[in-house]
Scaffold this motif. Structure first.
Motif, PDB file in Angstrom:
ATOM      1  N   LEU A 109       0.860  -1.174   0.000  1.00 31.79           N
ATOM      2  CA  LEU A 109       0.000   0.000   0.000  1.00 31.79           C
ATOM      3  C   LEU A 109       0.901   1.230   0.000  1.00 31.79           C
ATOM      4  O   LEU A 109       1.809   1.341   0.828  1.00 31.79           O
ATOM      5  CB  LEU A 109      -0.890   0.045   1.248  1.00 31.79           C
ATOM      6  CG  LEU A 109      -2.241  -0.665   1.212  1.00 31.79           C
ATOM      7  CD1 LEU A 109      -2.939  -0.495   2.551  1.00 31.79           C
ATOM      8  CD2 LEU A 109      -3.121  -0.132   0.094  1.00 31.79           C
ATOM      9  N   VAL A 110       0.663   2.131  -0.945  1.00 32.36           N
ATOM     10  CA  VAL A 110       1.410   3.384  -1.003  1.00 32.36           C
ATOM     11  C   VAL A 110       0.580   4.432  -0.265  1.00 32.36           C
ATOM     12  O   VAL A 110      -0.531   4.764  -0.676  1.00 32.36           O
ATOM     13  CB  VAL A 110       1.673   3.813  -2.454  1.00 32.36           C
ATOM     14  CG1 VAL A 110       2.443   5.120  -2.490  1.00 32.36           C
ATOM     15  CG2 VAL A 110       2.444   2.716  -3.202  1.00 32.36           C
ATOM     16  N   ILE A 111       1.135   4.933   0.829  1.00 30.84           N
ATOM     17  CA  ILE A 111       0.417   5.826   1.725  1.00 30.84           C
ATOM     18  C   ILE A 111       0.980   7.242   1.619  1.00 30.84           C
ATOM     19  O   ILE A 111       2.194   7.442   1.680  1.00 30.84           O
ATOM     20  CB  ILE A 111       0.548   5.349   3.195  1.00 30.84           C
ATOM     21  CG1 ILE A 111       0.050   3.910   3.359  1.00 30.84           C
ATOM     22  CG2 ILE A 111      -0.192   6.298   4.139  1.00 30.84           C
ATOM     23  CD1 ILE A 111      -1.430   3.737   3.253  1.00 30.84           C
ATOM     24  N   GLY A 112       0.099   8.221   1.471  1.00 30.35           N
ATOM     25  CA  GLY A 112       0.506   9.620   1.478  1.00 30.35           C
ATOM     26  C   GLY A 112       0.213  10.257   2.827  1.00 30.35           C
ATOM     27  O   GLY A 112      -0.840  10.001   3.424  1.00 30.35           O
ATOM     28  N   ILE A 113       1.145  11.058   3.316  1.00 36.86           N
ATOM     29  CA  ILE A 113       1.012  11.718   4.618  1.00 36.86           C
ATOM     30  C   ILE A 113       1.109  13.226   4.434  1.00 36.86           C
ATOM     31  O   ILE A 113       1.990  13.719   3.717  1.00 36.86           O
ATOM     32  CB  ILE A 113       2.105  11.222   5.586  1.00 36.86           C
ATOM     33  CG1 ILE A 113       1.955   9.712   5.822  1.00 36.86           C
ATOM     34  CG2 ILE A 113       2.046  11.969   6.918  1.00 36.86           C
ATOM     35  CD1 ILE A 113       3.128   9.079   6.545  1.00 36.86           C
ATOM     36  N   GLU A 114       0.189  13.949   5.071  1.00 38.03           N
ATOM     37  CA  GLU A 114       0.143  15.407   4.982  1.00 38.03           C
ATOM     38  C   GLU A 114       0.085  15.849   3.515  1.00 38.03           C
ATOM     39  O   GLU A 114      -0.646  15.260   2.734  1.00 38.03           O
ATOM     40  CB  GLU A 114       1.313  16.030   5.742  1.00 38.03           C
ATOM     41  CG  GLU A 114       1.189  15.923   7.257  1.00 38.03           C
ATOM     42  CD  GLU A 114       0.041  16.772   7.829  1.00 38.03           C
ATOM     43  OE1 GLU A 114      -0.273  17.837   7.277  1.00 38.03           O
ATOM     44  OE2 GLU A 114      -0.550  16.352   8.838  1.00 38.03           O
ATOM     45  N   GLY A 115       0.878  16.841   3.132  1.00 41.21           N
ATOM     46  CA  GLY A 115       0.780  17.386   1.782  1.00 41.21           C
ATOM     47  C   GLY A 115       1.092  16.397   0.685  1.00 41.21           C
ATOM     48  O   GLY A 115       0.682  16.579  -0.467  1.00 41.21           O
ATOM     49  N   ALA A 116       1.792  15.321   1.014  1.00 41.85           N
ATOM     50  CA  ALA A 116       2.129  14.310   0.007  1.00 41.85           C
ATOM     51  C   ALA A 116       0.904  13.541  -0.477  1.00 41.85           C
ATOM     52  O   ALA A 116       0.990  12.822  -1.470  1.00 41.85           O
ATOM     53  CB  ALA A 116       3.177  13.350   0.554  1.00 41.85           C
ATOM     54  N   THR A 117      -0.231  13.694   0.216  1.00 41.63           N
ATOM     55  CA  THR A 117      -1.456  13.060  -0.293  1.00 41.63           C
ATOM     56  C   THR A 117      -1.809  13.610  -1.678  1.00 41.63           C
ATOM     57  O   THR A 117      -2.479  12.939  -2.457  1.00 41.63           O
ATOM     58  CB  THR A 117      -2.642  13.297   0.665  1.00 41.63           C
ATOM     59  OG1 THR A 117      -2.796  14.705   0.895  1.00 41.63           O
ATOM     60  CG2 THR A 117      -2.418  12.589   1.997  1.00 41.63           C
ATOM     61  N   ARG A 118      -1.343  14.809  -1.985  1.00 45.38           N
ATOM     62  CA  ARG A 118      -1.614  15.385  -3.304  1.00 45.38           C
ATOM     63  C   ARG A 118      -0.927  14.607  -4.430  1.00 45.38           C
ATOM     64  O   ARG A 118      -1.319  14.707  -5.592  1.00 45.38           O
ATOM     65  CB  ARG A 118      -1.161  16.849  -3.339  1.00 45.38           C
ATOM     66  CG  ARG A 118      -1.888  17.746  -2.338  1.00 45.38           C
ATOM     67  CD  ARG A 118      -1.498  19.198  -2.504  1.00 45.38           C
ATOM     68  NE  ARG A 118      -2.107  20.030  -1.472  1.00 45.38           N
ATOM     69  CZ  ARG A 118      -2.032  21.355  -1.429  1.00 45.38           C
ATOM     70  NH1 ARG A 118      -1.357  22.003  -2.389  1.00 45.38           N
ATOM     71  NH2 ARG A 118      -2.597  22.046  -0.469  1.00 45.38           N
ATOM     72  N   LEU A 119       0.098  13.853  -4.084  1.00 47.66           N
ATOM     73  CA  LEU A 119       0.816  13.061  -5.082  1.00 47.66           C
ATOM     74  C   LEU A 119       0.098  11.767  -5.441  1.00 47.66           C
ATOM     75  O   LEU A 119       0.394  11.151  -6.467  1.00 47.66           O
ATOM     76  CB  LEU A 119       2.218  12.712  -4.573  1.00 47.66           C
ATOM     77  CG  LEU A 119       3.301  13.780  -4.692  1.00 47.66           C
ATOM     78  CD1 LEU A 119       4.575  13.284  -4.025  1.00 47.66           C
ATOM     79  CD2 LEU A 119       3.557  14.111  -6.152  1.00 47.66           C
ATOM     80  N   LEU A 120      -0.820  11.329  -4.594  1.00 45.74           N
ATOM     81  CA  LEU A 120      -1.416  10.010  -4.773  1.00 45.74           C
ATOM     82  C   LEU A 120      -2.137   9.864  -6.108  1.00 45.74           C
ATOM     83  O   LEU A 120      -2.154   8.798  -6.700  1.00 45.74           O
ATOM     84  CB  LEU A 120      -2.366   9.697  -3.612  1.00 45.74           C
ATOM     85  CG  LEU A 120      -1.701   9.607  -2.229  1.00 45.74           C
ATOM     86  CD1 LEU A 120      -2.748   9.349  -1.153  1.00 45.74           C
ATOM     87  CD2 LEU A 120      -0.631   8.522  -2.213  1.00 45.74           C
ATOM     88  N   THR A 121      -2.729  10.955  -6.592  1.00 51.08           N
ATOM     89  CA  THR A 121      -3.445  10.886  -7.859  1.00 51.08           C
ATOM     90  C   THR A 121      -2.511  10.568  -9.023  1.00 51.08           C
ATOM     91  O   THR A 121      -2.937  10.038 -10.047  1.00 51.08           O
ATOM     92  CB  THR A 121      -4.194  12.207  -8.129  1.00 51.08           C
ATOM     93  OG1 THR A 121      -5.011  12.064  -9.275  1.00 51.08           O
ATOM     94  CG2 THR A 121      -3.228  13.355  -8.358  1.00 51.08           C
ATOM     95  N   TYR A 122      -1.200  10.860  -8.859  1.00 43.64           N
ATOM     96  CA  TYR A 122      -0.226  10.572  -9.910  1.00 43.64           C
ATOM     97  C   TYR A 122       0.394   9.185  -9.745  1.00 43.64           C
ATOM     98  O   TYR A 122       1.114   8.727 -10.636  1.00 43.64           O
ATOM     99  CB  TYR A 122       0.873  11.644  -9.910  1.00 43.64           C
ATOM    100  CG  TYR A 122       0.322  13.025 -10.152  1.00 43.64           C
ATOM    101  CD1 TYR A 122       0.034  13.469 -11.435  1.00 43.64           C
ATOM    102  CD2 TYR A 122       0.044  13.876  -9.083  1.00 43.64           C
ATOM    103  CE1 TYR A 122      -0.502  14.727 -11.656  1.00 43.64           C
ATOM    104  CE2 TYR A 122      -0.488  15.146  -9.292  1.00 43.64           C
ATOM    105  CZ  TYR A 122      -0.769  15.557 -10.581  1.00 43.64           C
ATOM    106  OH  TYR A 122      -1.313  16.808 -10.798  1.00 43.64           O
ATOM    107  N   ILE A 123       0.126   8.538  -8.622  1.00 44.08           N
ATOM    108  CA  ILE A 123       0.663   7.208  -8.350  1.00 44.08           C
ATOM    109  C   ILE A 123      -0.375   6.124  -8.609  1.00 44.08           C
ATOM    110  O   ILE A 123      -0.055   5.030  -9.077  1.00 44.08           O
ATOM    111  CB  ILE A 123       1.160   7.119  -6.887  1.00 44.08           C
ATOM    112  CG1 ILE A 123       2.301   8.122  -6.657  1.00 44.08           C
ATOM    113  CG2 ILE A 123       1.616   5.708  -6.529  1.00 44.08           C
ATOM    114  CD1 ILE A 123       2.740   8.243  -5.201  1.00 44.08           C
ATOM    115  N   VAL A 124      -1.641   6.426  -8.353  1.00 45.67           N
ATOM    116  CA  VAL A 124      -2.690   5.409  -8.397  1.00 45.67           C
ATOM    117  C   VAL A 124      -2.816   4.763  -9.770  1.00 45.67           C
ATOM    118  O   VAL A 124      -3.194   3.594  -9.887  1.00 45.67           O
ATOM    119  CB  VAL A 124      -4.041   6.021  -7.949  1.00 45.67           C
ATOM    120  CG1 VAL A 124      -4.564   7.014  -8.979  1.00 45.67           C
ATOM    121  CG2 VAL A 124      -5.068   4.942  -7.651  1.00 45.67           C
TER     122      VAL A 124
END
Length: 297
Positions: free
Chosen positions: A47-62
């Protein structure tokens, strides 16, 4: 203050992806946590987990390609296309005549490459605003639309013959949105004996590997990738000056600099090594598609 970052977690069986997010929130002391792609409770792995502002990156990883190790059981169908469901049918003796090594290989080949796949009715896909599995549990008959996916690798690593079943250990590399349960179901259907998934482990998401992940017992103090490090695994890095970084953060375009972008997107990194955001072309200019929260210095 919690630093933004990307955390790699090796999810155990029996927990939902939301359970892992909840554990991460407690371990890191923040509510701002998300993940890049759900794993079913029976599944294990990355599971690739985003924390704090890095959650904004998740859309580019999913949307990254993924690798799975799985076990497909031929000879039985279930209500969920996996081992969590009720067994619906079992193949009779005469049906096994077609299940030869060559037949299995041909069935696997038909499910490799660009294929059209119908997701399992108990998937998390939303139908009119509700998850498909919630509709099934409510007694509704749900049939999801087929979708185009790509299975770039579908290898059988081992075969075990049991009492009225055959178990195949497989490795699958596929595009985002591919359902391994559906591959198991369709392989069994094509062979005329039925099939379902009995084990599933995700080992890779893009350039993120489960070998680098931590277990749930090691979340407190677990190392994370910085946003710049994580972005560099999914997009090209573009180094920007302090002045350009300031303009991007203020929503300004970088005039005439689209020629610096080779693909459609890039990760803009400032002189301090901080991720400014994701940039895209707008005519001859570059502009931010996503900006990271600015790090206080």
């Amino acid at each position: 203050m919690v630093s933004p970052g990307i955390l790699l977690v090796d999810k155990p069986a029996g927990l939902t992806s939301h359970d892992v997010v909840a554990r991460t929130r407690r371990a890191f002391g923040t509510r701002k946590v998300g993940h890049a792609g759900t794993l079913d409770p029976m599944a294990t792995g990355l599971l690739v987990i985003g924390i704090e502002g890095a959650t904004r990156l998740l859309t580019y990883i999913v949307g990254a390609d993924k690798t799975y190790e799985a076990t497909i059981r031929l000879g039985q169908t279930t209500s969920t296309d996996d081992a969590d469901g009720e067994i619906l049918t079992s193949a009779d003796t005469t049906a096994w005549a077609e299940v030869t090594e060559g037949g299995i290989a041909a069935g696997v080949a038909e499910l490799t490459g660009a294929i059209s796949q119908v997701p399992s009715s108990v998937s998390a896909i939303k139908v009119d605003g509700r998850r498909a599995y919630d509709r099934v549990r409510a007694g509704e008959d749900v049939v999801l639309a087929a979708r185009d996916v790509t299975v770039s690798r579908f290898d059988v690593r081992a075969r075990r013959d049991g009492d009225g079943v055959i178990d195949l250990d497989v490795v699958v590399e596929c595009s985002s949105g591919t359902y391994i349960r559906s591959l198991a179901r369709d392989l069994g259907a094509g062979l005329g004996v039925g099939g379902h998934l009995t084990a599933l482990r995700r080992t890779r998401v893009g350039d993120f590997d489960v070998a680098d992940a931590v277990g749930l017992d090691d979340l407190v103090g677990a190392p994370t990738l910085t946003p710049a490090q994580a972005a560099g695994r999914v997009l090209p890095i573009m180094d920007v000056s302090a002045a350009d970084a300031r303009d991007l953060r203020h929503g300004k375009r970088l005039a005439g600099k689209a020629v610096l972008l080779e693909g459609s997107l890039a990760a803009a990194v400032d002189e301090e090594g901080e991720l400014v955001g994701i940039v895209e072309r707008r005519g001859a200019d570059l502009k931010s598609a996503m900006n990271m929260p600015e790090v206080a210095r």
